[in-house]
Design a protein around this motif. Structure first.
Motif, mmCIF file in Angstrom:
data_model
loop_
_atom_site.group_PDB
_atom_site.id
_atom_site.type_symbol
_atom_site.label_atom_id
_atom_site.label_comp_id
_atom_site.label_asym_id
_atom_site.label_seq_id
_atom_site.Cartn_x
_atom_site.Cartn_y
_atom_site.Cartn_z
ATOM 1 N N PHE A 1 0.841 -1.194 0.000
ATOM 2 C CA PHE A 1 0.000 0.000 0.000
ATOM 3 C C PHE A 1 0.882 1.251 0.000
ATOM 4 O O PHE A 1 0.742 2.127 -0.838
ATOM 5 C CB PHE A 1 -0.930 -0.025 1.218
ATOM 6 N N TYR A 2 1.809 1.310 0.946
ATOM 7 C CA TYR A 2 2.696 2.476 1.051
ATOM 8 C C TYR A 2 3.633 2.578 -0.151
ATOM 9 O O TYR A 2 3.867 3.676 -0.667
ATOM 10 C CB TYR A 2 3.511 2.409 2.348
ATOM 11 N N ASP A 3 4.170 1.461 -0.592
ATOM 12 C CA ASP A 3 5.056 1.466 -1.755
ATOM 13 C C ASP A 3 4.334 1.989 -2.992
ATOM 14 O O ASP A 3 4.903 2.727 -3.796
ATOM 15 C CB ASP A 3 5.605 0.066 -2.034
ATOM 16 N N SER A 4 3.092 1.595 -3.150
ATOM 17 C CA SER A 4 2.305 2.041 -4.309
ATOM 18 C C SER A 4 2.112 3.542 -4.280
ATOM 19 O O SER A 4 2.334 4.226 -5.284
ATOM 20 C CB SER A 4 0.942 1.334 -4.329
ATOM 21 N N ILE A 5 1.678 4.062 -3.141
ATOM 22 C CA ILE A 5 1.452 5.508 -3.022
ATOM 23 C C ILE A 5 2.761 6.266 -3.225
ATOM 24 O O ILE A 5 2.819 7.263 -3.942
ATOM 25 C CB ILE A 5 0.813 5.856 -1.661
ATOM 26 N N ALA A 6 3.837 5.799 -2.621
ATOM 27 C CA ALA A 6 5.141 6.445 -2.782
ATOM 28 C C ALA A 6 5.591 6.449 -4.238
ATOM 29 O O ALA A 6 6.259 7.378 -4.683
ATOM 30 C CB ALA A 6 6.188 5.750 -1.906
ATOM 31 N N ALA A 7 5.212 5.411 -4.990
ATOM 32 C CA ALA A 7 5.583 5.313 -6.405
ATOM 33 C C ALA A 7 4.653 6.131 -7.297
ATOM 34 O O ALA A 7 4.857 6.197 -8.507
ATOM 35 C CB ALA A 7 5.569 3.851 -6.849
ATOM 36 N N GLY A 8 3.620 6.744 -6.707
ATOM 37 C CA GLY A 8 2.678 7.535 -7.495
ATOM 38 C C GLY A 8 1.610 6.691 -8.176
ATOM 39 O O GLY A 8 0.986 7.131 -9.136
ATOM 40 N N THR A 9 1.389 5.490 -7.662
ATOM 41 C CA THR A 9 0.449 4.557 -8.270
ATOM 42 C C THR A 9 -0.833 4.466 -7.440
ATOM 43 O O THR A 9 -0.776 4.062 -6.275
ATOM 44 C CB THR A 9 1.087 3.160 -8.377
ATOM 45 N N PRO A 10 -1.985 4.813 -8.016
ATOM 46 C CA PRO A 10 -3.250 4.655 -7.299
ATOM 47 C C PRO A 10 -3.502 3.186 -6.965
ATOM 48 O O PRO A 10 -2.968 2.295 -7.625
ATOM 49 C CB PRO A 10 -4.296 5.165 -8.298
ATOM 50 N N VAL A 11 -4.336 2.955 -5.947
ATOM 51 C CA VAL A 11 -4.574 1.599 -5.475
ATOM 52 C C VAL A 11 -6.030 1.165 -5.672
ATOM 53 O O VAL A 11 -6.935 1.998 -5.717
ATOM 54 C CB VAL A 11 -4.198 1.453 -3.987
ATOM 55 N N ILE A 12 -6.197 -0.129 -5.776
ATOM 56 C CA ILE A 12 -7.508 -0.765 -5.765
ATOM 57 C C ILE A 12 -7.483 -1.664 -4.546
ATOM 58 O O ILE A 12 -6.651 -2.570 -4.459
ATOM 59 C CB ILE A 12 -7.745 -1.598 -7.040
ATOM 60 N N VAL A 13 -8.358 -1.389 -3.560
ATOM 61 C CA VAL A 13 -8.329 -2.159 -2.321
ATOM 62 C C VAL A 13 -9.655 -2.861 -2.053
ATOM 63 O O VAL A 13 -10.723 -2.371 -2.410
ATOM 64 C CB VAL A 13 -7.942 -1.300 -1.097
ATOM 65 N N LYS A 14 -9.547 -3.979 -1.409
ATOM 66 C CA LYS A 14 -10.701 -4.787 -1.010
ATOM 67 C C LYS A 14 -11.480 -4.052 0.085
ATOM 68 O O LYS A 14 -10.892 -3.491 1.014
ATOM 69 C CB LYS A 14 -10.178 -6.135 -0.513
ATOM 70 N N ASN A 15 -12.793 -4.077 -0.010
ATOM 71 C CA ASN A 15 -13.656 -3.315 0.896
ATOM 72 C C ASN A 15 -13.553 -3.714 2.365
ATOM 73 O O ASN A 15 -13.922 -2.936 3.242
ATOM 74 C CB ASN A 15 -15.116 -3.406 0.442
#
Length: 114
Positions: free
Chosen positions: A32-46
């Protein structure tokens, strides 16, 4: 895979198969943190309560319900159509999710305060 080259990062897992397992519900995995730091939006399970709150608060991705395949696909396609919105939101707030010298100093001050 390099997260910065991905359009989205999917975060959906179950470590025990138990939907009420607290570690899964409140987890904030490195991905999650790596994705945000890389500038990549996330798709997360509800069911990931902590991640869902952050995704919705900052508009840094979408929340899906894997049991609703049709609804989840629609949300992902809508996110794809509005990709620039999510990418810009990630860029605006990624500093909140990256461990830097300032946060290190605050942490050390907290740990060593009298």
């Amino acid at each position: 895979m390099e997260l910065s080259k991905s359009m989205f990062s999917l975060i959906s897992f179950s470590t025990t198969g138990n939907e009420t397992y607290k570690n899964d519900i409140f987890s904030l995995p490195n991905k999650f943190y790596d994705s945000i730091a890389a500038g990549t939006p996330v798709i997360v399970k509800n069911t990931f309560v902590s991640m869902v709150k952050l995704v919705e608060k900052y508009g840094i991705g979408v929340v899906i319900d894997p049991s609703d395949v049709e609804g989840s696909v629609k949300k992902i396609l809508d996110a794809f159509e509005n990709y620039e919105y999510y990418r810009q939101n990630v860029e605006k707030c990624k500093h909140l999710f990256v461990w830097d010298e300032e946060k290190e100093g605050e942490f050390l001050e907290f740990v060593f305060k009298d």
